[in-house]
Design a protein around this motif. Structure first.
Motif, mmCIF file in Angstrom:
data_model
loop_
_atom_site.group_PDB
_atom_site.id
_atom_site.type_symbol
_atom_site.label_atom_id
_atom_site.label_comp_id
_atom_site.label_asym_id
_atom_site.label_seq_id
_atom_site.Cartn_x
_atom_site.Cartn_y
_atom_site.Cartn_z
ATOM 1 N N ILE A 19 -1.147 1.207 -4.765
ATOM 2 C CA ILE A 19 -0.711 0.691 -3.461
ATOM 3 C C ILE A 19 0.519 -0.193 -3.629
ATOM 4 C CG2 ILE A 19 -1.362 -0.856 -1.566
ATOM 5 C CD1 ILE A 19 -4.258 0.293 -1.931
ATOM 6 N N ASP A 20 0.494 -1.061 -4.652
ATOM 7 C CA ASP A 20 1.648 -1.928 -4.914
ATOM 8 C C ASP A 20 2.889 -1.087 -5.198
ATOM 9 O OD1 ASP A 20 2.893 -4.563 -5.526
ATOM 10 O OD2 ASP A 20 3.010 -3.719 -7.550
ATOM 11 N N GLY A 21 2.732 -0.033 -5.991
ATOM 12 C CA GLY A 21 3.864 0.845 -6.291
ATOM 13 C C GLY A 21 4.411 1.527 -5.051
ATOM 14 N N LEU A 22 3.519 1.985 -4.173
ATOM 15 C CA LEU A 22 3.962 2.630 -2.930
ATOM 16 C C LEU A 22 4.660 1.639 -2.012
ATOM 17 C CD1 LEU A 22 0.844 4.862 -2.200
ATOM 18 C CD2 LEU A 22 3.129 5.646 -2.861
ATOM 19 N N GLU A 23 4.058 0.460 -1.836
ATOM 20 C CA GLU A 23 4.644 -0.547 -0.942
ATOM 21 C C GLU A 23 6.013 -1.010 -1.421
ATOM 22 O OE1 GLU A 23 1.615 -3.580 -0.720
ATOM 23 O OE2 GLU A 23 0.627 -2.579 0.968
ATOM 24 N N LYS A 25 7.981 0.794 -3.363
ATOM 25 C CA LYS A 25 8.789 1.979 -3.655
ATOM 26 C C LYS A 25 9.182 2.065 -5.130
ATOM 27 C CE LYS A 25 10.671 2.393 1.040
ATOM 28 N NZ LYS A 25 9.478 2.103 1.694
ATOM 29 N N LEU A 26 8.205 1.793 -6.011
ATOM 30 C CA LEU A 26 8.458 1.854 -7.443
ATOM 31 C C LEU A 26 8.372 3.305 -7.908
ATOM 32 C CD1 LEU A 26 6.252 -1.171 -8.547
ATOM 33 C CD2 LEU A 26 8.721 -1.130 -8.187
ATOM 34 N N PRO A 27 9.275 3.739 -8.754
ATOM 35 C CA PRO A 27 9.223 5.130 -9.224
ATOM 36 C C PRO A 27 8.076 5.340 -10.202
ATOM 37 C CG PRO A 27 10.938 3.937 -10.376
ATOM 38 C CD PRO A 27 10.388 2.998 -9.327
#
Length: 89
Positions: A19-23, A25-27
């Motif tokens: 979720i943190d990566g999606l929020e 926008k981490l590749p």
């Protein structure tokens, strides 16, 4: 490998990380790893774009766990504090 990992907390941590990566926008850059990361050579880790080495001690892992802001927010401070306290005993 530590056999004391709580599977529920582990699954929640994976979801919080996703979720943190999606929020943010981490590749997603790491490759498909079919073995334990700790068993890979430096060259194999580079090929999979694994940039951090696994922790070698429970103490080191617990320090990292407590210092990861996304995990502490996602799992909430009381759960993280209780888990670390139990693991340190």
């Amino acid at each position: 490998m530590c056999g004391t990992a709580n599977p529920c907390i582990t699954l929640c941590a994976v979801l919080v990380g996703g979720i943190d990566g999606l929020e943010n926008k981490l590749p997603l850059v790491a490759g498909d790893c079919q073995r334990e990361v700790a068993d890979l050579s430096a060259e194999e880790r580079r090929g999979l774009r694994v940039t951090t080495k696994p922790h070698i001690s429970i103490d080191e892992s617990l320090r990292e766990f407590q210092s990861d802001g996304a995990l502490v927010r996602g799992l909430e401070t009381p759960l993280v504090s209780a888990y670390v306290s139990i693991m340190e005993e």
